[in-house]
Write an enzyme that holds these catalytic residues in place. Structure first.
Site, mmCIF file in Angstrom:
data_model
loop_
_atom_site.group_PDB
_atom_site.id
_atom_site.type_symbol
_atom_site.label_atom_id
_atom_site.label_comp_id
_atom_site.label_asym_id
_atom_site.label_seq_id
_atom_site.Cartn_x
_atom_site.Cartn_y
_atom_site.Cartn_z
ATOM 1 N N ASP A 156 0.843 -3.760 -5.928
ATOM 2 C CA ASP A 156 1.567 -2.679 -6.601
ATOM 3 C C ASP A 156 3.026 -2.858 -6.192
ATOM 4 O O ASP A 156 3.504 -2.247 -5.244
ATOM 5 C CB ASP A 156 1.019 -1.328 -6.156
ATOM 6 C CG ASP A 156 1.703 -0.159 -6.850
ATOM 7 O OD1 ASP A 156 2.495 -0.404 -7.778
ATOM 8 O OD2 ASP A 156 1.463 0.996 -6.452
ATOM 9 N N ASP A 185 2.039 -3.042 4.200
ATOM 10 C CA ASP A 185 3.283 -2.857 3.458
ATOM 11 C C ASP A 185 4.406 -3.467 4.290
ATOM 12 O O ASP A 185 4.358 -3.440 5.529
ATOM 13 C CB ASP A 185 3.555 -1.373 3.204
ATOM 14 C CG ASP A 185 4.563 -1.148 2.086
ATOM 15 O OD1 ASP A 185 4.144 -0.830 0.970
ATOM 16 O OD2 ASP A 185 5.779 -1.320 2.335
ATOM 17 N N ALA A 217 0.801 -1.226 0.000
ATOM 18 C CA ALA A 217 0.000 0.000 0.000
ATOM 19 C C ALA A 217 0.830 1.270 0.000
ATOM 20 O O ALA A 217 0.376 2.309 -0.495
ATOM 21 C CB ALA A 217 -0.945 -0.009 1.203
ATOM 22 N N CYS A 239 5.163 0.072 -11.816
ATOM 23 C CA CYS A 239 5.428 1.283 -12.596
ATOM 24 C C CYS A 239 6.779 1.104 -13.296
ATOM 25 O O CYS A 239 7.650 1.969 -13.249
ATOM 26 C CB CYS A 239 5.399 2.529 -11.729
ATOM 27 S SG CYS A 239 6.425 2.461 -10.248
ATOM 28 N N LYS A 293 -3.382 3.942 -4.067
ATOM 29 C CA LYS A 293 -4.330 2.988 -4.644
ATOM 30 C C LYS A 293 -5.344 2.512 -3.602
ATOM 31 O O LYS A 293 -6.472 2.167 -3.953
ATOM 32 C CB LYS A 293 -3.579 1.818 -5.275
ATOM 33 C CG LYS A 293 -2.796 2.221 -6.521
ATOM 34 C CD LYS A 293 -2.246 1.025 -7.249
ATOM 35 C CE LYS A 293 -1.462 1.468 -8.478
ATOM 36 N NZ LYS A 293 -0.202 2.155 -8.114
#
Length: 430
Positions: free
Chosen positions: A308, A262, A239, A361, A244
């Site tokens: 992510d 996380d 997170a 990303c 997000k």
């Protein structure tokens, strides 16, 4: 400070960044502390010069025939800002704090320098050691994709539908002239100024009230593709500061639950203020406690697990141009190891029939399609979902055009769709 003095300051800072291998933000901050006479506009202009120079470091140095800070800055003025030679010469007078006058060679290079015959990594402005990876990812478009990653990024916002709709958010920010994003239905885009400066959103009432959050359109798309709906149980496994998480909670209309965690508890700290500002009430934050995992009681529970993953960030180079020159092969190897471990954890948290959404990303196959191939080989019960089907299901059929040619999922990039670079894939647990 006059414009010439700003050029000299940028050259000085670029020298520090290169010699000390420091992040640009740190070098700029230290320079500002040591030169308190420089006003906010001066510091912003100098920062823009530094970042523009870093964006095109390879091509600028090649055109000017000099990899020095001065050569790179001059090349950036030509390559990125298209400043006429006479205008540059008028700034480089050697008087006061201005840079020394242009040499005859610099004038010739500035006027007639070319990238013809330069290798792809020079023309595309990415590190030479990544040339094989970029070629594998982009093929014939490698130079164009690299150059797109070297350009300035706009400011993208996500409208928080827990508080307002997009029309109201646009009216509240009308003075910044926002435009709707092309793909993300709750996105707004604000162009940066000619000097590269972004608006001070922290001082905008719409931001303070939680009407909007800063989030790249590609990141918004990743959340939309998750298929999260009201009433679901959703896990945001990496997170971070919660971008997000907020998007998922908005999609779920504060119904159901989002668990945010996380591996690095420090990265979670900003999430609490962001949740309160956004009016989010269905998020549980699970911070790690020493060696104890935050997920022991959550195995096989979730409709959607969103990963992510920590990555090299190659897709964000428009926003972090110095990061591409500080990235080293060892960092890629570490990220790949971490991604495999996180994906293994994620699989254990998805319930039968649930979905695992993997996003990075990064534009590298090593961090996207290759990681999924390894995961699928280890877990026969995982089924990759067709990217076009997932896009249509999310109400984003135009995204089908960005299906990856290398494996499951979508590939987004500044050149192809105007977002940061992202890999996004959805797997179902059988």
């Amino acid at each position: 400070m006059n414009p010439g003095a700003r050029l000299s300051a940028a050259i000085e800072i670029l020298d520090v960044i290169e010699m000390q291998r420091r992040p640009a933000a740190d070098a700029l901050k230290d320079w500002g502390t040591a030169h308190r006479y420089a006003g906010s506009k001066d510091r912003a202009a100098i920062g823009s010069l530094v970042y523009d120079s870093l964006r095109v470091r390879n091509s600028a140095a090649h055109v000017m025939g000099a990899a020095s800070a001065r050569g790179i800055l001059l090349g950036a003025l030509r390559e990125l800002r298209a400043m006429p030679l006479d205008a540059v010469a008028a700034l480089c007078t050697g008087e006061g704090y201005a840079p020394a006058p242009l040499t005859d060679e610099e004038r010739g290079r500035y006027a007639d320098g070319t990238l013809e015959g330069a290798p792809d990594h020079v023309r595309g402005d990415y590190p030479e050691w990544l040339a094989p990876s970029f070629a594998a990812a982009f093929g014939a478009d490698v130079v164009a994709e690299g150059r797109a990653l070297a350009r300035r990024a706009p400011v993208d916002l996500r409208v928080n539908r827990l508080k307002v709709d997009r029309d109201k958010a646009m009216r509240s920010l009308a003075h910044l002239r926002p435009e709707p994003t092309v793909h993300a239905r709750d996105g707004l885009r604000i162009a940066v100024g000619e000097d590269g400066r972004a608006p001070a959103l922290a001082a905008e009432p719409a931001y303070v009230k939680g009407f909007v959050e800063v989030q790249d359109e590609g990141s918004q798309v990743a959340a939309l593709l998750s298929g999260a709906k009201p009433g679901m149980q959703v896990l945001d496994l990496c997170a971070g500061s919660g971008g997000k998480t907020l998007a998922l909670a908005s999609m779920m209309e504060n119904k159901g639950q989002v668990f945010a965690t996380d591996l690095d508890g420090r990265r979670l700290m900003p999430i609490y203020d962001r949740l309160a500002r956004a009016g989010v009430r269905n998020v549980q934050v699970r911070a790690p406690k020493g060696r104890q995992t935050a997920l022991d009681d959550l195995q096989g529970r979730f409709d959607v697990v969103f990963v992510d993953a920590p990555c090299t960030g190659t897709g964000t180079w428009r926003r972090n141009p110095d990061a591409k020159w500080r990235l080293r092969p060892g960092a890629l190897e570490e990220r790949i190891k971490a991604q495999d471990e996180i994906l293994a954890t994620a699989v254990s948290c998805v319930k039968p029939g649930g979905r695992l959404v993997y996003a990075t990303c990064s534009v590298l196959r090593e961090e996207n399609e290759d990681r999924l191939a390894k995961l699928l080989a280890a877990h026969p019960n995982l089924l990759p979902l067709d990217a076009a089907h997932v896009a249509r299901e999310a109400g984003l059929p135009d995204l089908a055009a960005f299906a990856s040619p290398h494996g499951p999922g979508l590939r987004l990039s500044p050149l192809r769709c105007g977002t940061d670079g992202f890999g996004i894939a959805t797997l179902m647990v059988g």
